[in-house]
Each structure stands twice: as C-alpha cells, then as structure tokens.
Design an enzyme around this catalytic site. Structure first.
Site, PDB file in Angstrom:
ATOM      1  CD  GLU A   1      -3.121  -0.903   0.540  1.00 36.46           C
ATOM      2  OE1 GLU A   1      -3.272   0.182  -0.076  1.00 36.46           O
ATOM      3  OE2 GLU A   1      -3.947  -1.821   0.508  1.00 36.46           O
TER       4      GLU A   1
ATOM      5  CB  CYS B   1      -1.956   7.231   1.175  1.00 32.41           C
ATOM      6  SG  CYS B   1      -3.372   6.473   1.956  1.00 32.41           S
TER       7      CYS B   1
HETATM    8  P1  NAD Z   1       8.210   5.045   4.805  1.00 33.24           P
HETATM    9  O1  NAD Z   1       8.258   4.272   3.534  1.00 33.24           O
HETATM   10  O2  NAD Z   1       9.316   5.968   5.110  1.00 33.24           O
HETATM   11  O3  NAD Z   1       8.102   4.049   6.050  1.00 33.24           O
HETATM   12  C1  NAD Z   1       7.130   3.045   6.118  1.00 33.24           C
HETATM   13  C2  NAD Z   1       7.614   1.918   7.023  1.00 33.24           C
HETATM   14  O4  NAD Z   1       8.716   1.251   6.406  1.00 33.24           O
HETATM   15  C3  NAD Z   1       8.112   2.381   8.380  1.00 33.24           C
HETATM   16  O5  NAD Z   1       7.654   1.472   9.352  1.00 33.24           O
HETATM   17  C4  NAD Z   1       9.620   2.333   8.202  1.00 33.24           C
HETATM   18  O6  NAD Z   1      10.311   2.179   9.425  1.00 33.24           O
HETATM   19  C5  NAD Z   1       9.777   1.111   7.351  1.00 33.24           C
HETATM   20  N1  NAD Z   1      11.033   1.017   6.582  1.00 33.24           N
HETATM   21  C6  NAD Z   1      11.860   2.008   6.180  1.00 33.24           C
HETATM   22  N2  NAD Z   1      12.891   1.497   5.455  1.00 33.24           N
HETATM   23  C7  NAD Z   1      12.698   0.167   5.402  1.00 33.24           C
HETATM   24  C8  NAD Z   1      13.400  -0.903   4.777  1.00 33.24           C
HETATM   25  N3  NAD Z   1      14.514  -0.707   4.081  1.00 33.24           N
HETATM   26  N4  NAD Z   1      12.887  -2.152   4.896  1.00 33.24           N
HETATM   27  C9  NAD Z   1      11.742  -2.372   5.568  1.00 33.24           C
HETATM   28  N5  NAD Z   1      11.036  -1.398   6.188  1.00 33.24           N
HETATM   29  C10 NAD Z   1      11.521  -0.152   6.096  1.00 33.24           C
HETATM   30  O7  NAD Z   1       6.796   5.824   4.786  1.00 33.24           O
HETATM   31  P2  NAD Z   1       6.265   6.975   5.761  1.00 33.24           P
HETATM   32  O8  NAD Z   1       6.995   8.234   5.479  1.00 33.24           O
HETATM   33  O9  NAD Z   1       6.166   6.495   7.155  1.00 33.24           O
HETATM   34  O10 NAD Z   1       4.748   7.123   5.235  1.00 33.24           O
HETATM   35  C11 NAD Z   1       4.323   7.958   4.205  1.00 33.24           C
HETATM   36  C12 NAD Z   1       4.073   7.166   2.936  1.00 33.24           C
HETATM   37  O11 NAD Z   1       3.144   6.111   3.189  1.00 33.24           O
HETATM   38  C13 NAD Z   1       3.429   8.006   1.852  1.00 33.24           C
HETATM   39  O12 NAD Z   1       4.041   7.702   0.619  1.00 33.24           O
HETATM   40  C14 NAD Z   1       1.983   7.564   1.867  1.00 33.24           C
HETATM   41  O13 NAD Z   1       1.279   7.768   0.653  1.00 33.24           O
HETATM   42  C15 NAD Z   1       2.123   6.106   2.183  1.00 33.24           C
HETATM   43  N6  NAD Z   1       0.879   5.558   2.708  1.00 33.24           N
HETATM   44  C16 NAD Z   1       0.147   4.752   1.886  1.00 33.24           C
HETATM   45  C17 NAD Z   1      -1.060   4.245   2.320  1.00 33.24           C
HETATM   46  C18 NAD Z   1      -1.892   3.366   1.445  1.00 33.24           C
HETATM   47  O14 NAD Z   1      -2.784   2.711   1.968  1.00 33.24           O
HETATM   48  N7  NAD Z   1      -1.654   3.298   0.149  1.00 33.24           N
HETATM   49  C19 NAD Z   1      -1.519   4.557   3.606  1.00 33.24           C
HETATM   50  C20 NAD Z   1      -0.741   5.373   4.421  1.00 33.24           C
HETATM   51  C21 NAD Z   1       0.471   5.867   3.949  1.00 33.24           C
END
Ligand code: NAD
Length: 517
Positions: free
Chosen positions: A265, A299
């Site tokens: 997502e 998002c």
């Molecule tokens: P992010 O990608 O920075 O982090 C998301 C998660 O991934 C966190 O728990 C983080 O610690 C973890 N993470 C980071 N690097 C990783 C790696 N190398 N391997 C595994 N896990 C890792 O996202 P964010 O800044 O927390 O959130 C914002 C983003 O999330 C936006 O792009 C938003 O659109 C998206 N989002 C999407 C939805 C949806 O349902 N489509 C819902 C909410 C947020």
C-alpha cells in the site's frame, strides 16, 4: 512532560518513565536502539522507546510462530468473539487513543478519533467475517468426486506501517489477519511508537483475558534495520507493507525473491476532476478537506485539481475563501483544522516543492511558506501554509505533477474535455484515488468504465480521501496493487487449499487421461 502531554499519556496508562519497552511478544521487553517520540506541534519529546535488538526480533518471530500454531486451531467464530472484545476495549478508549494520535502524529483531534473509529469498524466487520470466510464447493468432472476450495490460516503476518495512520492501518490488517487465524507482528513507524504501544496494551489485555498467547498480536518497534530484517525473514509468511514507493519497491523485491507473500500500500497522487455541471457547494468543501485535511498527509490527499475551463474562476475564488479561514493550531484543540507536518524533513520537502513550482513559472495563489510567528507552545511545531499552485501548463511528465509531495500543496490544471482530464488523471505512476464532480450520468459512465480512471478508488461526487472500511482499499500501478480492509481483501490473509476428494471406488484421471499398462 507538559500537562498537555501527560494528561494524554496517563489516560492510556503509558508511564512517563525515562525509557519505555518497545517490544511485546507475550512479555514486554526492548533493549535495542532508542527512538524518540516527538510531538510535531510543539517539538516536545514525549518519550524514549527502546526498540528490538536482532535477538529480540528473532525471539518475537519465534513466539509469533508458536502463537500461530496454537491460534490456527481456535475456531474462527471464537476468534471473532475475541475481536468483538478488542472492539469493545478500543471503543472504550476511543477519545483517549484519538488524542494520543493527535499528540504524536499531529493530525487534528476529530481525525485522530476517526482513526480509532476505523479500527472499531473493521473489528466489527471482522467479527462478522469470522462466520463468513467461506470457501467453495466446485463441480468435479469425475463421478464420485468433489472439489473444495478451503481457506486455511496463513501463518505469521508482519505489518509494516507508516507514520500518517499510526493506528488504523494496523487495525485493518490485524482484524482480518486475526479473524483468519494468523499471528500478526507489527513494526510501526519509528516516529509513532507510543500509538503502537497503547494499541498493543489494549489488544494484549483482551488476549490475556481469553487465555490466548500475546504473540498473536506482537509488536517490535524500530526503524529501517528492524523493518529490513522482518522483510528478509523466512519466518514471515506475508508482509503487509504501507509506506512510500521507494521503500515499498525494495520490500516487494525482497519478499518476492524469497517467494513470500507481499501486500503493498504505497503512495498516492490523487486528482479531483470538476465538470461544468458539478454542484460546487459540494465539490469545493470536498476538495478543501481532501487537500488541507491531515495537513495533506494522507495517502489519499487531493494533490491535483483539474477544473473545467468554464468554472475555474468561480471554483478557485470559493476555494481561496476556505483556505483563508484556516489557521494553524494545537491538534488537540477541537477548534483546530490545521495541524503540523510530522517532522522537520517534511517541511523541507514542502519548501523544495514550492521552490520548484516557482522556478518553473507556477503562480502560487495562496500559501507557499511556513508559519513563522506562532507563539508557545506551537512555535517549534512544523506548521506550513496550505498552498494552491497553478503551473503554466499540465505536463504529467514533470515532477510537479507526477510525484507525491507529502504536504498540503494542491496543483491546479484547466481542461476543456473530460477525456483530457482522464488522461492527466491516469498519466502519473501512482494509482490510488480519484474523484469526479458532475451531475451528468454520461460523465459518470465514462469515469468508472474501461476508458475511465485507472486508480483503485474511483469516486463520484465524493472526495479522494476519507474512505469507509467496507470496500477494499488500495491502489494500482506504483501504489502497489494491494487491497486491505473490506471487500475481498480478507482472501489475501489465508492460504487457499484446493482439495479434490474422491468418494468413489474408482480413481479416474482428469481430462480422461489413461495411464495403465
Ligand atoms: P516510509 O516508507 O518511510 O516508512 C514506512 C515503514 O517502512 C516504516 O515502518 C519504516 O520504518 C519502514 N522502513 C523504512 N525502510 C525500510 C526498509 N529498508 N525495509 C523495511 N522497512 C523499512 O513511509 P512513511 O513516510 O512512514 O509514510 C508515508 C508514505 O506512506 C506516503 O508515501 C503515503 O502515501 C504512504 N501511505 C500509503 C497508504 C496506502 O494505503 N496506500 C496509507 C498510508 C500511507
């Protein structure tokens, strides 16, 4: 700790100790790296949380597996009864947990409480589901045979979640995963550990009361390293990842390379398209909420606005009036409509995006800067002005149009034909949400049909954000194709067994194949 923060924390029995345990696998522990929980509205440090060491993560994974071995044999309606109790326990803390979301993530109070309500709603849904996760009986071509499609529990489901929905996204996953008979291990965003600790306390108290191993709903806080170890681990049957496109791309590849299951997502870049016959008294406030709500950090936030040339002036002047009424404030104050961005980095991303807009000749109709004259306690908060920008033209190959800037910037383009707006809507890598404003059925037919919007959520006279839990939620293309929450999303949280059963005294081969010497 300020009174403001300690009231919220103590209502949820979160100790204001110098360090909190950030791991739960049936017992609370945590002796890994320290993560700070910082209030984005004030800059106040709310807590220090100890994340999982690699050993603690492995123990949590082992305990999740053991918990799954037990839980998979608990009848599904009994699992539903546990979900019903979780629902009740969450509802009893709706206001308190909502306030914690506001305090730690920064969204305004009504949205924080709404997030908890979403968890309550999906728990309700999953209670029903626990008696309705039906398989199928399929007609066999062979006499005395029958074919069954049986949904079995899958195993250990890891949920990696983003900062912007620190409770609801876990809720969507946990409810379905638990109904399906899995053990779920949550790795929340490193910047919202308190929300995950509070939720895990509520859920684990219900599990304990029912004699269910706590690791059915485990927690490992931590950052990128803990996330990456989970993604790589063969002990995880499915990774449900919510976050950015950059990280999601990597997560998808890693899980795929070990043939695990993955649900993605990722980011959205959502457009609203307004036709000449739209009811502007509905469309303008919806675009306002879509673009400014959660300070543009959903998002599904509305990031692109395509207006028919005949209504541009009327629409924008009404929208500007609404923008002018917005003032930044403490998200915990129920009168506030605009909270802060989540962190300093987000402010920089916002400023860079505004700079790029200016450099490429866009007109900034309103906004475009940080608030500088806020008073204590908000003067260290990350507040930016909701911004409306009109680039010189629509060019979906330019980053102005085709990147997700996670901030309240709405970019406006003008069209003459619906087909052109649909092309722009579809011409970006992301495919999460979109919305058309019209009263003309013919436009609706085009919009929702094969030549229409290619996003996962395709709304009509409803904004891009604020989905209910009933439909499957998710997006296409670089949003990752995942579906969570309602609809048929539960089917991903099970292991499907296709069972052909022979009740006869013969053993014919399918397709009439003969194989006897
Ligand atoms: P992010 O990608 O920075 O982090 C998301 C998660 O991934 C966190 O728990 C983080 O610690 C973890 N993470 C980071 N690097 C990783 C790696 N190398 N391997 C595994 N896990 C890792 O996202 P964010 O800044 O927390 O959130 C914002 C983003 O999330 C936006 O792009 C938003 O659109 C998206 N989002 C999407 C939805 C949806 O349902 N489509 C819902 C909410 C947020």
């Amino acid at each position: 700790l300020s009174n403001r923060a300690s009231t919220v924390l103590s209502a949820l029995d979160i100790p204001t100790a110098s360090e909190l345990h950030g791991v739960y696998d049936g017992e609370w522990c945590g002796s890994g790296d320290i993560f700070e929980s910082v209030c984005p509205a004030t800059g106040e440090v709310l807590a220090h949380v100890r994340s999982a060491t690699p050993q603690e993560l492995q123990r949590a994974l082992d305990r999740s597996r053991e918990a799954y071995m037990f839980f998979r044999s608990v009848p599904a309606p009994r699992r539903g009864e546990i979900l019903r109790q979780i629902r009740e326990a969450l509802a009893a803390k709706r206001e308190e947990l909502g306030a914690l979301i506001s305090l730690e993530m920064g969204k305004i109070r009504t949205e924080g409480v709404g997030e908890v309500q979403e968890f309550v709603d999906i728990a309700d849904y999953a209670v029903g589901l626990s008696r309705m996760m039906n398989g199928r009986v399929v007609a066999s071509e062979r006499p005395g045979h029958t074919i069954l499609e049986v949904p079995n529990p899958l195993g250990v489901v890891a949920v990696l979640s983003a900062f912007n929905f620190p409770v609801a996204v876990y809720g969507w996953n946990l409810a379905l995963s638990l109904a399906a008979g899995n053990a779920t291990l949550w790795k929340p965003s490193p910047s919202t550990p308190l929300c995950s600790i509070a939720v895990t306390k509520i859920v684990s108290s219900v599990l304990e009361k029912n004699g269910i191993p706590g690791a059915v709903a485990g927690l490992v806080t931590g950052g990128k390293d803990v996330g990456a170890s989970i993604v790589e681990s063969e002990d995880v049957d499915m990774v449900s990842f919510t976050g950015s496109e950059t990280v999601g791309r990597r997560v998808g590849q890693v899980v795929q390379s070990r043939f695990g299951k993955v649900l993605l997502e990722l980011g959205g870049n959502n457009a609203a398209v307004v036709m000449p016959d739209a009811d502007l008294s509905l469309a303008v406030p919806a675009v306002f909420f879509g673009a400014v709500g959660t300070a543009g950090q959903r998002c599904t936030s509305t990031r692109r606005l395509y207006l028919h040339s005949s209504i541009v002036q009327k629409f924008l002047s009404r929208l500007e009036t609404l923008y002018a009424s917005v003032h930044p404030g403490d998200p915990l104050d129920s009168a506030t409509l605009l909270g802060p961005l989540h962190n300093r980095n987000a402010v920089e991303i916002y400023s860079n995006a505004v700079d790029h807009l200016l450099k490429t000749g866009a007109e900034i109709l309103t906004g475009g800067a940080s608030y500088t004259s806020l008073k204590d306690p908000l003067k260290n908060g990350h507040f930016v002005m909701p911004t409306i920008a009109i680039p010189e033209r629509v060019d979906v190959s330019d980053k102005v149009w085709n990147t997700e800037t996670f901030a309240p910037i709405l970019t406006v383009g003008v069209f003459d034909e619906l087909e052109e707006a649909i092309e722009w809507n579809n011409g970006v890598p992301q495919g999460l949400s979109s919305s058309l404003w019209t009263r003309d059925l013919r436009n609706v037919g085009k919009w929702i049909g094969p030549a229409g919007s290619d996003t996962g959520i395709v709304n009509v006279n409803v904004g891009t954000s604020g989905a209910e839990i009933g439909a499957a939620f998710g997006g296409n293309k670089s949003t990752g194709w995942g579906r969570e929450s309602g609809g048929d999303a539960w089917k991903q949280y099970v292991r499907w067994s296709a069972c052909t059963v022979n009740f006869s005294d013969e053993a014919p081969l399918a397709q009439g194949v003969q194989f006897s010497p």
